[in-house]
Design an enzyme around this catalytic site. Structure first.
Site, short mmCIF file in Angstrom:
data_model
loop_
_atom_site.label_atom_id
_atom_site.label_comp_id
_atom_site.label_asym_id
_atom_site.label_seq_id
_atom_site.Cartn_x
_atom_site.Cartn_y
_atom_site.Cartn_z
N ASP A 78 3.69 7.21 -2.56
CA ASP A 78 4.08 8.61 -2.46
C ASP A 78 2.90 9.39 -1.88
O ASP A 78 1.76 9.06 -2.16
CB ASP A 78 4.40 9.17 -3.83
CG ASP A 78 5.54 8.45 -4.54
OD1 ASP A 78 6.14 7.54 -3.95
OD2 ASP A 78 5.81 8.77 -5.71
N ASP B 203 8.02 4.67 -11.54
CA ASP B 203 9.10 4.34 -10.60
C ASP B 203 8.63 3.42 -9.48
O ASP B 203 9.42 3.02 -8.62
CB ASP B 203 9.76 5.61 -10.02
CG ASP B 203 8.77 6.56 -9.36
OD1 ASP B 203 7.64 6.69 -9.86
OD2 ASP B 203 9.13 7.17 -8.34
N HIS B 204 7.34 3.03 -9.53
CA HIS B 204 6.83 2.09 -8.52
C HIS B 204 6.40 0.75 -9.11
O HIS B 204 6.05 -0.15 -8.36
CB HIS B 204 5.67 2.73 -7.73
CG HIS B 204 6.14 3.89 -6.90
ND1 HIS B 204 6.34 3.80 -5.55
CD2 HIS B 204 6.53 5.14 -7.26
CE1 HIS B 204 6.81 4.97 -5.10
NE2 HIS B 204 6.92 5.80 -6.12
N HIS C 234 -1.81 11.83 -3.48
CA HIS C 234 -0.81 11.97 -4.53
C HIS C 234 -1.51 12.40 -5.82
O HIS C 234 -2.72 12.60 -5.81
CB HIS C 234 -0.09 10.62 -4.66
CG HIS C 234 1.21 10.67 -5.39
ND1 HIS C 234 2.12 11.68 -5.25
CD2 HIS C 234 1.77 9.80 -6.29
CE1 HIS C 234 3.17 11.44 -6.02
NE2 HIS C 234 2.97 10.31 -6.66
N HIS D 231 12.61 7.38 -0.86
CA HIS D 231 12.10 8.06 -2.06
C HIS D 231 12.78 9.42 -2.22
O HIS D 231 12.16 10.42 -2.58
CB HIS D 231 10.57 8.22 -1.98
CG HIS D 231 9.92 8.44 -3.31
ND1 HIS D 231 9.64 9.69 -3.81
CD2 HIS D 231 9.50 7.57 -4.25
CE1 HIS D 231 9.06 9.58 -5.00
NE2 HIS D 231 8.96 8.31 -5.30
N HIS E 213 1.00 2.60 -6.52
CA HIS E 213 0.33 3.43 -7.54
C HIS E 213 1.02 3.23 -8.88
O HIS E 213 2.05 2.56 -8.97
CB HIS E 213 0.29 4.89 -7.12
CG HIS E 213 1.62 5.59 -7.02
ND1 HIS E 213 2.62 5.19 -6.16
CD2 HIS E 213 2.11 6.69 -7.66
CE1 HIS E 213 3.65 6.01 -6.28
NE2 HIS E 213 3.38 6.92 -7.19
ZN LIG Z 1 4.37 8.88 -7.57
#
Ligand SMILES: [Zn+2]
Length: 303
Positions: free
Chosen positions: A212, A66-67, A142, A270, A62
């Site tokens: 997430d 942070d991804h 999410h 995570h 996504h």
């Molecule tokens: Zn996220």
């Protein structure tokens, strides 16, 4: 045969000394796949001895930074290091535009072809298949469209019992048929039994990646019986309300999914930057599902 995942980042939004943002390197029988690419992923790749240019497929879950904040840097370094081999990037709508605008404003042209494939974050299915593995996607729950992934080995041929086959003088040209699980009738009419001369192959293994996501039972049909499930566990139970409001999960929730999906093993990651260790996560998760651990950056886990 080799099937493993190396954790390049096991933290969440805020990087810590111990945990980089999310990224994982999956090696499956000669296929090299990167899942997510948080900031600093290319440095983790160097630090942990992963061969950067081997990566041919990148899967992004996504568009939270942070991804994927490390993706433009990773692609730029691949170019600077002389890459000419194409690379395929799979992810949600918008990723292609984000990367292209960065390249355009820098007047940068990569020396290799960059193939983007948009996956619908609301649907599921197989989007990649070759003779070695299949990769599936499915929706997570999410705050933005988020994709879970399942990497599954193909069923392999049976293994020849070499010593027995050689001592009985089984001809080389029969081997392929036997490996495929079929008997051979030789020129004298004798039946050469595949059961006698082969062992069954190992069951195909599979790796599921779920980050997430809120606690979301809808994913269970897609990950049932996985060999290894990676499920985010941003929080411990003390922060169950925060997990709910931020669309993340607790360790207990990750364990409940693992149990209901009947997976072999649960890996959790995570972790929120508020935790120094994953000890409490493991303690809590084990009350529901025994075979679990919190992953650490730089560690390789066999699937
Ligand atoms: Zn996220």
């Amino acid at each position: 045969m080799h099937f493993s995942v190396t954790i390049l980042g096991s933290g969440s939004a805020l990087p810590t000394k111990r945990r980089n943002p999310t990224s994982q390197y999956v090696e499956c029988n000669g296929r090299h796949i990167l899942i997510d690419c948080g900031e600093g992923t290319q440095l983790q790749i160097r630090k942990f001895g992963v061969k950067l240019q081997r990566i041919d497929y990148i899967l992004i879950s996504h568009l939270h930074g942070d991804h994927y904040f490390g993706l433009i840097g990773l692609l730029s370094s691949m170019h600077l290091l002389g890459r000419i081999k194409p690379i395929s990037v799979y992810g949600p709508k918008g990723l292609k535009e984000i990367i292209e605008i960065q390249l355009n404003y820098a007047k940068s042209t990569l020396g290799f072809e960059l193939h983007f494939f948009v996956l619908d974050a609301k649907s599921n299915g197989c989007f990649f298949e070759d003779n070695i593995l299949s990769i599936y996607h499915f929706p997570l729950c999410h705050t933005v469209p988020t994709i879970g992934y399942l990497i599954k080995e193909k069923k392999r041929n049976r293994n020849i019992k070499k010593e027995l086959a050689v001592s009985d003088g089984v001809k080389i040209e029969y081997m392929n048929t036997l490996k495929k699980g079929r008997d051979v009738i030789d020129e004298n009419g004798n039946v050469i039994s595949f059961k006698k001369y082969t062992n069954p192959p190992i069951e195909p293994r599979s790796y599921a990646f779920c980050s997430d996501t809120n606690y979301y039972e809808d994913i269970i049909p897609f990950i049932t019986n996985s060999s290894t499930l990676y499920h985010e566990a941003t929080f411990t139970e003390e922060f169950v309300d925060r997990a709910k409001s931020t669309f993340h999960s607790t360790a207990i929730q990750a364990a409940m999914i693992a149990k209901k999906a009947k997976v072999n093993r649960l890996l959790m990651g995570h972790l929120s930057a508020r935790y120094n260790t994953g000890d409490l996560h493991v303690l809590e998760a084990k009350t529901i599902f025994e075979n679990c651990e919190v992953v650490e950056d730089g560690v390789t886990y066999s699937v």
